[in-house]
Design a protein around this motif. Structure first.
Motif, PDB file in Angstrom:
ATOM      1  N   ARG A  12       0.899  -1.180   0.049  1.00  0.00           N
ATOM      2  CA  ARG A  12      -0.052  -0.027   0.055  1.00  0.00           C
ATOM      3  C   ARG A  12       0.693   1.268   0.147  1.00  0.00           C
ATOM      4  O   ARG A  12       0.446   2.256  -0.634  1.00  0.00           O
ATOM      5  CB  ARG A  12      -0.902   0.044   1.232  1.00  0.00           C
ATOM      6  N   VAL A  80      -9.128  -1.651  -3.935  1.00  0.00           N
ATOM      7  CA  VAL A  80      -9.857  -1.030  -2.817  1.00  0.00           C
ATOM      8  C   VAL A  80     -11.178  -1.980  -3.132  1.00  0.00           C
ATOM      9  O   VAL A  80     -11.641  -2.159  -4.191  1.00  0.00           O
ATOM     10  CB  VAL A  80     -10.204   0.296  -2.738  1.00  0.00           C
ATOM     11  N   GLU A  83     -15.671  -3.443   2.701  1.00  0.00           N
ATOM     12  CA  GLU A  83     -15.126  -4.236   3.831  1.00  0.00           C
ATOM     13  C   GLU A  83     -16.133  -5.424   4.247  1.00  0.00           C
ATOM     14  O   GLU A  83     -15.493  -6.658   4.629  1.00  0.00           O
ATOM     15  CB  GLU A  83     -15.223  -3.412   4.919  1.00  0.00           C
ATOM     16  N   ARG A  98     -13.039   8.052   1.204  1.00  0.00           N
ATOM     17  CA  ARG A  98     -11.746   7.528   1.635  1.00  0.00           C
ATOM     18  C   ARG A  98     -10.418   8.281   1.361  1.00  0.00           C
ATOM     19  O   ARG A  98      -9.570   8.361   2.508  1.00  0.00           O
ATOM     20  CB  ARG A  98     -11.632   6.190   0.861  1.00  0.00           C
ATOM     21  N   GLU A 108      -2.857   8.940   9.036  1.00  0.00           N
ATOM     22  CA  GLU A 108      -3.436   7.903   8.125  1.00  0.00           C
ATOM     23  C   GLU A 108      -2.460   6.740   8.505  1.00  0.00           C
ATOM     24  O   GLU A 108      -2.747   5.599   8.313  1.00  0.00           O
ATOM     25  CB  GLU A 108      -3.366   8.210   6.837  1.00  0.00           C
ATOM     26  N   GLN A 119      -6.214  -1.349   7.883  1.00  0.00           N
ATOM     27  CA  GLN A 119      -6.853  -0.361   7.294  1.00  0.00           C
ATOM     28  C   GLN A 119      -6.434   1.149   7.979  1.00  0.00           C
ATOM     29  O   GLN A 119      -5.846   1.057   8.833  1.00  0.00           O
ATOM     30  CB  GLN A 119      -8.240  -0.331   7.766  1.00  0.00           C
ATOM     31  N   ASP A 123     -10.085   4.229   5.271  1.00  0.00           N
ATOM     32  CA  ASP A 123     -10.813   2.979   5.141  1.00  0.00           C
ATOM     33  C   ASP A 123     -11.823   2.626   6.088  1.00  0.00           C
ATOM     34  O   ASP A 123     -13.114   2.223   5.739  1.00  0.00           O
ATOM     35  CB  ASP A 123      -9.696   1.698   5.190  1.00  0.00           C
ATOM     36  N   LYS A 124     -11.647   3.158   7.394  1.00  0.00           N
ATOM     37  CA  LYS A 124     -12.593   2.855   8.461  1.00  0.00           C
ATOM     38  C   LYS A 124     -13.683   3.612   8.159  1.00  0.00           C
ATOM     39  O   LYS A 124     -14.904   3.225   8.388  1.00  0.00           O
ATOM     40  CB  LYS A 124     -11.960   3.115   9.818  1.00  0.00           C
ATOM     41  N   ASN A 127     -15.720   2.378   5.299  1.00  0.00           N
ATOM     42  CA  ASN A 127     -15.929   0.904   5.223  1.00  0.00           C
ATOM     43  C   ASN A 127     -15.344   0.067   4.066  1.00  0.00           C
ATOM     44  O   ASN A 127     -15.935  -0.374   3.330  1.00  0.00           O
ATOM     45  CB  ASN A 127     -17.367   0.594   5.370  1.00  0.00           C
ATOM     46  N   THR A 128     -14.025   0.533   4.043  1.00  0.00           N
ATOM     47  CA  THR A 128     -13.262  -0.298   2.788  1.00  0.00           C
ATOM     48  C   THR A 128     -11.909  -1.085   3.337  1.00  0.00           C
ATOM     49  O   THR A 128     -11.552  -0.633   4.369  1.00  0.00           O
ATOM     50  CB  THR A 128     -12.742   0.685   1.663  1.00  0.00           C
ATOM     51  N   ILE A 129     -11.691  -1.897   2.528  1.00  0.00           N
ATOM     52  CA  ILE A 129     -10.437  -2.546   2.833  1.00  0.00           C
ATOM     53  C   ILE A 129      -9.584  -2.391   1.441  1.00  0.00           C
ATOM     54  O   ILE A 129      -9.885  -2.142   0.327  1.00  0.00           O
ATOM     55  CB  ILE A 129     -10.460  -4.026   3.124  1.00  0.00           C
ATOM     56  N   VAL A 130      -8.212  -2.909   1.442  1.00  0.00           N
ATOM     57  CA  VAL A 130      -7.344  -2.908   0.191  1.00  0.00           C
ATOM     58  C   VAL A 130      -6.784  -4.526   0.139  1.00  0.00           C
ATOM     59  O   VAL A 130      -6.323  -5.055   0.999  1.00  0.00           O
ATOM     60  CB  VAL A 130      -6.161  -2.025   0.171  1.00  0.00           C
TER      61      VAL A 130
END
Length: 245
Positions: A12, A80, A83, A98, A108, A119, A123-124, A127-130
């Motif tokens: 990342r 991306v 989540e 995001r 960050e 995350q 992201d939090k 509500n995402t993740i990579v």
């Protein structure tokens, strides 16, 4: 169905560096070119810069809008995802939100370093993740980042040089050098000029000041010539001082 894995923190960060260097070119290069244009006043550039910064930041926040990937993420092989549904690509507003929090990038990176799901704060909130989209070796990642940095530097430097050499002030300096008998005699005859002149150009309300240090390549020897020029409204650039060694 293959297991979906989270992208590593190193991946990342590498993707972020690629995005940062490449996208920064879109911020810096246009202003570098404009600054070398004597028809554009410095006051106008100072007023334009905040507006361009806002446009650039909006574009930066939208960098993941194509299928949840940016240029850096595509190169590294990560993307991306939602989540709660790791096969779902978040909406553009969520991707924008995001990246909006990258404005506080030190926080960050701290959150990314300590969060168990890898995350960051953006992201939090979104509500995402990579996740990993494809595998890529560590050395390949390092090589890609170094290439991105080198290419970005070369493009930036080339923009500066081309802008400077295309300016009326630089052309006036070259014309003076080629007509100066002392400089021509010192070099034994001028054959060309160095690729990387240094200097600056400033204009405001039709008035201008510029200074260049130019490598003059001669038949017998090369010398460095420093030329100081000024400009008044509705007149051409005028050489005021010349020094060479």
């Amino acid at each position: 169905m293959s297991e979906i894995k989270l992208a590593s923190r190193k991946s990342r960060i590498l993707a972020y560096l690629i995005d940062h260097f490449v996208l920064s070119l879109f911020l810096v290069i246009p202003f570098t070119i404009l600054m070398a244009n004597e028809d554009i006043e410095s006051d106008f550039l100072f007023a334009l810069f905040p507006i361009w910064m806002i446009i650039f930041f909006i574009f930066y926040c939208l960098k993941d809008s194509f299928k949840g990937i940016s240029l850096g993420k595509w190169v590294i092989g990560i993307g991306v995802r939602d989540e709660n549904d790791r096969s779902d690509i978040p909406s553009i507003p969520r991707l924008f939100l995001r990246n909006l929090l990258l404005v506080i990038w030190p926080i960050e990176f701290i959150v990314l370093a300590i969060n168990k799901n890898k995350q960051r704060l953006g992201d939090k909130v979104a509500n995402t993740i990579v996740i990993k989209v494809r595998e890529m070796g560590v050395w390949k990642k390092i090589v890609v980042v170094l290439l991105a940095i080198v290419i970005s530097f070369v493009l930036f430097l080339s923009a500066i040089v081309l802008s400077m050499k295309n300016s009326e002030a630089y052309e006036a300096a070259i014309t003076f050098i080629e007509s100066n008998e002392n400089i021509v005699g010192e070099t034994g005859g001028i054959e060309g000029y160095g690729f990387l002149p240094s200097g600056s150009i400033q204009t405001s309300n039709g008035y201008g000041e510029s200074v260049f240090t130019i490598e003059v390549k001669g038949k017998e020897k090369d010398i460095y010539v420093e030329v100081y020029l000024t400009k008044v409204p509705n007149q051409n650039w005028k050489v005021e001082e010349v020094h060479y060694e």
